[in-house]
Every structure is written in C-alpha cells, then in structure tokens.
Write an enzyme that holds these catalytic residues in place. Structure first.
Site, mmCIF file in Angstrom:
data_model
loop_
_atom_site.group_PDB
_atom_site.id
_atom_site.type_symbol
_atom_site.label_atom_id
_atom_site.label_comp_id
_atom_site.label_asym_id
_atom_site.label_seq_id
_atom_site.Cartn_x
_atom_site.Cartn_y
_atom_site.Cartn_z
ATOM 1 N N GLU A 12 32.325 31.571 44.099
ATOM 2 C CA GLU A 12 31.788 31.996 42.808
ATOM 3 C C GLU A 12 30.593 31.138 42.395
ATOM 4 O O GLU A 12 30.624 29.909 42.480
ATOM 5 C CB GLU A 12 32.885 31.901 41.740
ATOM 6 C CG GLU A 12 32.446 32.420 40.379
ATOM 7 C CD GLU A 12 33.514 32.244 39.312
ATOM 8 O OE1 GLU A 12 33.456 32.970 38.300
ATOM 9 O OE2 GLU A 12 34.390 31.379 39.482
ATOM 10 N N LYS B 124 32.796 40.769 36.924
ATOM 11 C CA LYS B 124 34.059 40.110 36.592
ATOM 12 C C LYS B 124 34.636 40.690 35.304
ATOM 13 O O LYS B 124 33.967 40.754 34.274
ATOM 14 C CB LYS B 124 33.815 38.608 36.452
ATOM 15 C CG LYS B 124 35.046 37.761 36.237
ATOM 16 C CD LYS B 124 34.654 36.276 36.286
ATOM 17 C CE LYS B 124 35.827 35.345 36.095
ATOM 18 N NZ LYS B 124 35.422 33.928 36.214
ATOM 19 N N CYS C 88 37.444 35.112 40.657
ATOM 20 C CA CYS C 88 38.090 33.952 40.046
ATOM 21 C C CYS C 88 39.225 34.310 39.083
ATOM 22 O O CYS C 88 40.317 34.616 39.518
ATOM 23 C CB CYS C 88 37.050 33.064 39.386
ATOM 24 S SG CYS C 88 37.627 31.360 39.128
#
Length: 312
Positions: free
Chosen positions: A62, A135, A172
């Site tokens: 990331e 995300k 993540c």
C-alpha cells in the site's frame, strides 16, 4: 450441531498435471523513504527480481511511492496525490510491458480538486491499465488518520479481469472485513490480493505486538478458508517516525505472505525487505470448494440483518 467438513481425497479426482492452473506470483516487501524516486526504484528492483524468478503477477504494498503520510493531518500532503492514469501508472505500465507481467500497485489518487482516494491499480502485461479499486473501508485511528485524506471508494467489490485471472483487489483496512472478501468471491475472483501498510506502536509490549500480528495473519487466512481462494498479502517494513511528534511513529512489521484456499501458508516473509516468488495452484479452489461447499450452504434467505449497523 453442524457436520464437520468432509475430508479431502488424497488426490484430486479425474485431474492430470497438465490440467492444473498454476500461477507464479511475486510479492514485493520494502521500506519507504520521503524520496519518491528512491521508493519507485526499490519497487522496480523488486518487480524485476520477481519477474526474473518467473512471476506472472506481482503485488506491491500500500502507498509504495511515499512514506505512510497518514500519521498526521496536513493539507500540504495532498500534493502527493496524482491522477490515474498518471506518472505512476505510466511507470508501472512500462515495466509491465517490458517484463510481460501483471502488476498491482497502490496510489494516492487525485480524482478532482478536493477529492482523493486510496486506490489500487492493475497494469496488464501489455502495459495497459486493466482496472482500479478504490479502498472502501477507511480507518481513523491514532497514527492512521486516513479519513482526512481519503474518500471511501465508490467502485464496489468487483474483480479486475486480467490475463492471469480475475483479481479481487482490496486494500489494507479492507482486510479485516469478511464481507469484502466474500463479495469479491461471489463476483468470481480467482484470488484475493491485499496491499497493506500496518505496523506497531513502538511502545507496545512484545506480547501486544504478537497479538496484533497474529490477528492480522489469522483474519486473512480465514478469508482464504471461508471463500476457498488463495490470498496474497504485501505489507511494508521499516520504522517511520511521526514528523509532528504526536505519537511514537509506526514500526511496519512486514510478514507478507501467500496462503492457499485452506489457509495454508505457501510463502512467508519476515520483517526485512524481501521479494517472495511462489506458485499458486488455482485449481485447488475448485477442489476445495467441492470438498467444503460453503457457498452452496449459505443461508442467503436469513442474512438480511447484515446490512444493519447493529441489531439493537
């Protein structure tokens, strides 16, 4: 009492070695600096090493072009964001084309003035942009002030079609949510990928560090088991201080790994820079789902409350 999952046969039935779908994957685990060019060179070196080892798919961690800037809030840091397509996708696309590999990168996307995302990009082996994922789950915790910088994603949980298969790319904080993994699986993902930046508070005890890392590994292996899919995880390494001095900084713990569809470890890294290259047998997902038919036995008629925040 629910029945125990059936034992798998010792050998897959009616399959020959030539029918197996094997994908060699690479995972690049690196530290980051405040110099974008240095970071990209480390990423490039890792990608080249993975490709030299035969990888056809390479996953980067990331926000690999910069330090993890979300340790504090500063409007000046929005200058780190870039358009997609843009400089990083051009750089990664050229590498993908040269090496003939599919690359998954992670960028700070500038979508419009004042509108930014934490976005994973997938570059096809011909260098083209195969797709992107924004995300969805955005944390806001001490040292991880991402809600200040990132708008939650709006592209949904849709696998990205590539020459090596359908990639269920998540980012993540998404990795803690079984709903995200399940929706990618239900949309036909062949593999789940998690570019990550997670670490310890240096003041945490050794026991607390172990609990956090074990929980992180366990939840992602559980996604592999629950969905019968391989999972590929890339996390950064190294200590990054908080420039504002509000907290001790982050010691990113690495431990990138590749797991099979029963949660079995295929490859693991430690807490230093590393490049993993390993084979993933994609056919095992078919085998495992026949032995453990979790998707068949889901009670979709009884899950309506999952869309509620809480059952008061």
């Amino acid at each position: 009492m629910s029945p125990a999952p059936k034992k798998s046969p010792s050998k897959p039935q009616d399959r020959t070695a030539g029918q197996r779908r094997t994908l060699r994957v690479g995972v690049v685990q690196q530290p980051c600096t405040d110099d974008r060019d240095v970071n990209l060179k480390m990423s490039e070196d890792g990608i080249r090493a993975a490709a030299a080892g035969g990888a056809r798919l390479v996953l980067l961690q990331e926000l690999h072009t910069s330090l993890y800037f979300c340790q504090h809030e500063s409007t000046e840091l929005f200058d780190l964001a870039e358009a997609i397509p843009g400089p990083s996708t051009e750089f990664l696309g050229a590498l993908a084309r040269e090496l003939g590999v599919v690359i998954v990168g992670s960028l700070f996307e500038r979508r419009a003035p004042g509108l930014y995302h934490n976005t994973a990009v997938v570059l096809e082996k011909d260098g083209s942009l195969a797709g992107k994922y924004r995300k969805m789950h955005i944390p806001d915790d001490p040292g991880y002030y991402e809600k200040f910088y990132f708008t939650p994603g709006d592209l949904g949980f849709t696998p990205i079609e590539t020459s090596v298969g359908k990639l269920g790319v998540l980012v993540c904080w998404d990795q803690w949510y079984p709903e995200a993994a399940r929706l990618m699986a239900l949309a036909g993902a062949d593999v789940l990928l998690y570019p990550t930046a997670i670490g310890w508070n240096p003041d945490d005890s050794a026991e607390e560090r172990a609990r956090q890392r074990d929980a992180w590994v366990t939840i992602q292996r559980a996604h592999a088991v629950a969905n019968g899919l391989p999972v590929i995880v890339a996390n950064r390494v190294g200590f990054e201080p908080d420039p504002m001095g509000q907290w001790p900084g982050s010691q990113f713990w690495g431990h990138s790994f590749v797991a099979g569809p029963q949660g079995e470890f295929i490859a693991k890294a430690g807490e230093k820079a590393d490049v993993l290259v390993t084979d993933v047998d994609l056919q095992r997902s078919e085998d495992v789902r026949r032995w453990w038919p979790f998707l068949r036995d889901r009670r979709i008629d009884a899950y309506n409350d999952l869309v509620r925040r809480f059952r008061d």
